[in-house]
Design a protein around this motif. Structure first.
Motif, PDB file in Angstrom:
ATOM      1  N   ASP A   1     -64.774-110.638  52.811  1.00  0.00           N
ATOM      2  CA  ASP A   1     -65.264-111.889  53.052  1.00  0.00           C
ATOM      3  C   ASP A   1     -64.037-112.343  53.277  1.00  0.00           C
ATOM      4  O   ASP A   1     -62.537-112.219  52.497  1.00  0.00           O
TER       5      ASP A   1
ATOM      6  N   ALA B   1     -62.464-116.780  55.385  1.00  0.00           N
ATOM      7  CA  ALA B   1     -62.927-117.854  55.583  1.00  0.00           C
ATOM      8  C   ALA B   1     -63.485-117.784  56.838  1.00  0.00           C
ATOM      9  O   ALA B   1     -62.281-116.821  58.100  1.00  0.00           O
ATOM     10  N   GLY B   2     -64.119-118.531  57.474  1.00  0.00           N
ATOM     11  CA  GLY B   2     -63.931-118.889  59.154  1.00  0.00           C
ATOM     12  C   GLY B   2     -65.095-117.168  59.624  1.00  0.00           C
ATOM     13  O   GLY B   2     -64.930-117.538  61.245  1.00  0.00           O
TER      14      GLY B   2
ATOM     15  N   VAL C   1     -68.391-117.120  59.006  1.00  0.00           N
ATOM     16  CA  VAL C   1     -69.486-117.058  60.349  1.00  0.00           C
ATOM     17  C   VAL C   1     -69.321-118.274  61.340  1.00  0.00           C
ATOM     18  O   VAL C   1     -70.105-117.988  62.560  1.00  0.00           O
TER      19      VAL C   1
ATOM     20  N   ASP D   1     -79.085-113.931  57.996  1.00  0.00           N
ATOM     21  CA  ASP D   1     -78.489-113.861  56.854  1.00  0.00           C
ATOM     22  C   ASP D   1     -77.762-113.027  56.365  1.00  0.00           C
ATOM     23  O   ASP D   1     -76.628-112.308  56.829  1.00  0.00           O
ATOM     24  N   GLN D   2     -76.612-114.000  55.064  1.00  0.00           N
ATOM     25  CA  GLN D   2     -75.804-112.985  54.679  1.00  0.00           C
ATOM     26  C   GLN D   2     -75.658-113.118  53.114  1.00  0.00           C
ATOM     27  O   GLN D   2     -76.311-113.960  52.546  1.00  0.00           O
ATOM     28  N   TYR D   3     -75.059-112.544  52.475  1.00  0.00           N
ATOM     29  CA  TYR D   3     -74.518-111.859  51.078  1.00  0.00           C
ATOM     30  C   TYR D   3     -73.172-111.701  50.767  1.00  0.00           C
ATOM     31  O   TYR D   3     -72.411-111.141  52.386  1.00  0.00           O
ATOM     32  N   THR D   4     -72.144-112.197  50.449  1.00  0.00           N
ATOM     33  CA  THR D   4     -71.025-112.428  49.840  1.00  0.00           C
ATOM     34  C   THR D   4     -71.089-111.751  48.379  1.00  0.00           C
ATOM     35  O   THR D   4     -71.798-112.439  47.342  1.00  0.00           O
ATOM     36  N   MET D   5     -70.542-110.191  48.043  1.00  0.00           N
ATOM     37  CA  MET D   5     -70.533-109.422  47.480  1.00  0.00           C
ATOM     38  C   MET D   5     -70.117-110.410  46.241  1.00  0.00           C
ATOM     39  O   MET D   5     -70.233-110.479  44.698  1.00  0.00           O
TER      40      MET D   5
ATOM     41  N   PRO E   1     -67.175-114.046  45.682  1.00  0.00           N
ATOM     42  CA  PRO E   1     -66.601-114.842  46.563  1.00  0.00           C
ATOM     43  C   PRO E   1     -65.314-114.646  46.510  1.00  0.00           C
ATOM     44  O   PRO E   1     -64.315-115.086  47.552  1.00  0.00           O
TER      45      PRO E   1
ATOM     46  N   LYS F   1     -75.085 -97.925  47.644  1.00  0.00           N
ATOM     47  CA  LYS F   1     -76.652 -99.349  47.442  1.00  0.00           C
ATOM     48  C   LYS F   1     -77.273-100.081  49.090  1.00  0.00           C
ATOM     49  O   LYS F   1     -76.161-100.259  49.716  1.00  0.00           O
ATOM     50  N   THR F   2     -77.706-100.436  48.638  1.00  0.00           N
ATOM     51  CA  THR F   2     -78.306-101.025  49.968  1.00  0.00           C
ATOM     52  C   THR F   2     -78.992-103.150  49.809  1.00  0.00           C
ATOM     53  O   THR F   2     -78.322-103.121  48.794  1.00  0.00           O
ATOM     54  N   VAL F   3     -78.278-103.398  50.991  1.00  0.00           N
ATOM     55  CA  VAL F   3     -78.179-104.735  51.401  1.00  0.00           C
ATOM     56  C   VAL F   3     -79.495-105.171  52.108  1.00  0.00           C
ATOM     57  O   VAL F   3     -79.468-104.189  53.254  1.00  0.00           O
ATOM     58  N   ALA F   4     -80.775-106.067  51.202  1.00  0.00           N
ATOM     59  CA  ALA F   4     -81.831-105.600  52.571  1.00  0.00           C
ATOM     60  C   ALA F   4     -82.108-107.239  52.859  1.00  0.00           C
ATOM     61  O   ALA F   4     -82.432-108.030  52.240  1.00  0.00           O
ATOM     62  N   PHE F   5     -81.633-106.818  53.885  1.00  0.00           N
ATOM     63  CA  PHE F   5     -81.761-108.288  54.212  1.00  0.00           C
ATOM     64  C   PHE F   5     -83.147-108.723  54.708  1.00  0.00           C
ATOM     65  O   PHE F   5     -83.750-108.403  55.862  1.00  0.00           O
TER      66      PHE F   5
END
Lengths: 301, 301, 301, 301
Positions: free
Chosen positions: D30, D32-33, D35, D53-57, D59, D296-300
């Motif tokens: 992660d 800045a910038g 997206v 969709d987005q996800y930051t583990m 910040p 692990k899965t990130v499931a959007f």
């Protein structure tokens, strides 16, 4: 009077530092370039996007909704400039929008009558740090819960409502809340809210209805549910509009029941759903997760 | 015609031997001594009670409901004598009662139109041995599912229903089912069942309605649900009475939805609830777990 | 000290009159005639059976379990004779059995450490009349919740537990509870219960474990759940045995989580499941709905 | 042989036109910038973002995950240029990324043994248009389901697996699938998948395990669940890794059970959860909603 609080306000558990956290809510007609424009703007300001959700009602010419959570250094100082600058982006896309500082907790007034379960759940979640709001006051048409509420260090206003005192009650309620609270929560408040009041707090009054709406609108929903012989009972949190139990639904949940459960048992089980559903709806509102469009909610949860 | 079945009827999985298993359903005004009399009677017959459920609506003068599952040697041979003898007990308590042999599978006619999901779930559970019934026939106002149904070795009757053929259609349906099936299942059958038919199969026609009744009675419930902006959708299995979607509710279930789900998505998700809820209701009926009283079901499940 | 209670004990809501209500729990090897004998006995005593549940592990030679709720005039006066007389029935079937008067509320000691949610839920349900018990005392190894507990009019015992004071702490705990309480509830009590204590309160200590057992036995279950990336978190109420988190499971429930939920969020969501699951288990125990057999519970709920 | 298909492939219901729909999956550290850069890039290409969709583990220095669904005119023609151009953006942020055309359905091989429920659910959802994939083949170590599968117009490969034929079986399986399918689904396939096979289909083999993992790893989970006396049973869909039942969890669900349910009943109820959970996981995979990071899965979803 030597009131003896059980939980001192200062005991409220410390929350994560959010002094630079902002939340932006946007709705506008969908077209290409919105996300690019918003994210480019935030990037140029030096903001870091923490979470972002969006929803397009219909890829062909529908409405577009967005919620962005971001961190920005010196947010409090820079907010008014930020808003001014964003206005130019917003105008290009005919946006309706708001930016909220997470650190500026919403001020909440809770209205309650004689049933305490929904109120208690809110106070406990607040006290546990799960509801990041400022509970400014509790207003009730009964004295029953004064001691309980004051023991949390919260001001309790007793405003009786009878056919004779109705107008005066409304005057008092509005005087206490106008410009002083951001959200009104009806935690099983058994009086009708007057239209002017609803208008003033447009989409800022949350009610808990003790049925799975639109089933069992109106009075005695558990009796209605029992009479119909349903196998699930529910509760619905919704914004209050002039149409009784007809406002935008925020959250619903249900619980399985059986023929063995009489009306009192349904009420007992229902209390658990009501308090959970109301607390969720309040949490989402104070975290700026809800947008209303055409009597429906977009809930970014 | 050389029809090629996928699953031979004889492939239906073997079930537990239930040749001596009986189920007794009783309802009567509550008073002391009922359980003692019934259990004493069964004991004297040499029966072994396998399961027993009871329910009293109101300890003071309410109705009493009971379901007993028991094993009795040579049940088939002894059944008529058993029934005669039990009649004397039953009379003392003004009982309405029935004794069913578990081995005598209920004969089921499934009515279907164009949507296959509810039918398929029933066939599938039947084929897996989960629905211990005899599926005597499928009746449809369309030809679409003939091959599918016949591949399970089940007779398919195509009976078109138009304004002109309505009376003739009803005549055919009744001729096929009267005295020949014990239960009619409307697995998304989109035609009105005539009052005489309902009367004849009193509390023996199960319908699946694609909403959480009593919300969204009538047509296009998913559209109604979408328009109202509910956060949960549901399905309801009920016995058919003359009042549209107003009969005794057997089972209901729900699924969480969000603002993202359009009407098509609600339909897609709804299909999963519908088929599960209908299959549960049918299972309970064919296992003699349901009693109806004053437009409600007592479900011993 | 002028402690100011928020909820006076006398404010506890009135419950239904249950002075003549009894509950009977029976377990014995299954054979024909048990139900007949028990119901005949009760009928001859003039009792009216209000509810009855039974369960046979295996129709061929398994164990038989039964719970009967009945009303009997002058119960308190007649109880000892009733028990004596029933002893003769019980002997014929080698029953283990008990008869409880519903009006004789179970006395409960709640053990707690620093987390208040499970305790609060119990107090709240008790105060609302949903938990029909007598909460005799709260015992804690911390002072944190004294004011809260005393505001409900309940005695609070602070018994610190350190490696040095362990033996003395156990002595105090047993002195306070032996023969004085009927049930011990560990409402997030973070100390090990010594074997002798467990033996004395055999199947009368209920613990809430913050995972879906047998997954995540032992410490930090939410961290374990997060690390494994589960999509549901759960809580388990169980009777305490010498095997850590290995006792008979009374109740479990779960909540859906997602990749977005960090350990703190899991803890927050988990608190809601823990308190609900524990309260259900306690309710079932004090209503004599639980039988234990071979490290499993039969729950007549 | 004149095999008679029940559902012709051409009968598969028409889906929404998605010829210009693309899905982009991104993961990177992660900062800045991100997206802004991605959305700016898509805007300049003339793409319209349909969902994002987005996800930051975390910040502070965590990983960033994103899924974007967009429409782009002449997608098929322009895809390779688009990928080349996006490579420059991706490099700036050290992204791992893919772009998938929605119209290019994933090719799926289903492995099955003797239990048909999970397979049937997949075939039915596929046939109903809910699973937007191409089911290329079914591979089984038994002949049992040949007719059923072929009636859907799908090729059936019978590859017996015995200690002697193991190596040859693996060779055949790999020959059939290498480069020919995108996803392997183990729909209750009771054989171990060899490490090399797992490596080749890294995070592209989905298994359904019939328990709420990590509870009841390994064989006979329903027997294990029964023996432990749990009050809920579950199922878990996960990607297959070398560690048995230890791969990234995609989806889980549960069903309430009671002491009345014996092992066979648990199996029966469990089948319903298994098929639903597996179908959801497969749906999410073929719609490019899943990212894997650190088991692990990130499931959007």
């Amino acid at each position: 009077m030597s009131q003896q609080p059980v939980y001192q306000p200062q005991e409220v558990k410390r929350r994560e530092d959010k002094s630079n956290r902002a939340r932006m809510l946007i709705s506008c007609p969908d077209r290409a370039g919105i996300v690019a424009a918003v994210s480019q703007f935030l990037y140029e300001q030096g903001a870091n996007i923490v979470q972002s959700d969006q929803y397009t009602m219909d890829p062909e010419g529908g409405m577009f909704f967005m919620r962005i959570e971001f961190d920005l250094q010196d947010l409090e100082l820079r907010l008014s400039t930020l808003q001014e600058d964003f206005g130019r982006v917003a105008d290009r896309f005919s946006m309706r929008w708001s930016i909220f500082r997470a650190a500026r907790r919403k001020r909440v007034a809770i209205f309650v009558s004689k049933e305490d379960h929904a109120l208690l759940e809110l106070l406990w979640q607040w006290q546990a740090g799960d509801l990041d709001a400022e509970i400014s006051m509790v207003i009730s048409n009964h004295q029953d819960m004064r001691e309980l509420v004051e023991s949390f260090g919260i001001t309790y206003h007793y405003i009786p409502v009878t056919p004779d005192t109705k107008a005066e009650a409304e005057r008092q309620q509005r005087e206490l809340t106008s410009g002083k609270v951001d959200l009104i929560v009806l935690a099983r408040y058994m009086q009708i809210i007057p239209p002017k009041f609803i208008e003033q707090f447009h989409n800022r009054i949350i009610n808990i209805h003790h049925s799975f709406l639109p089933a069992f609108v109106g009075g005695k929903p558990y009796q209605q549910a029992y009479d119909r012989g349903v196998k699930l009972i529910g509760a619905t949190a919704h914004y209050v509009t002039e149409e009784l139990d007809g406002g935008p639904i925020i959250e619903q949940d249900i619980q399985r029941v059986s023929h063995r459960d009489n009306v009192n048992e349904l009420k007992r089980m229902g209390r658990h759903i009501e308090r959970i559903v109301l607390a969720r709806a309040v949490k989402w509102h104070i975290e700026d997760r809800l947008l209303v469009f055409q009597n429906k909610t977009v809930a970014f949860v």
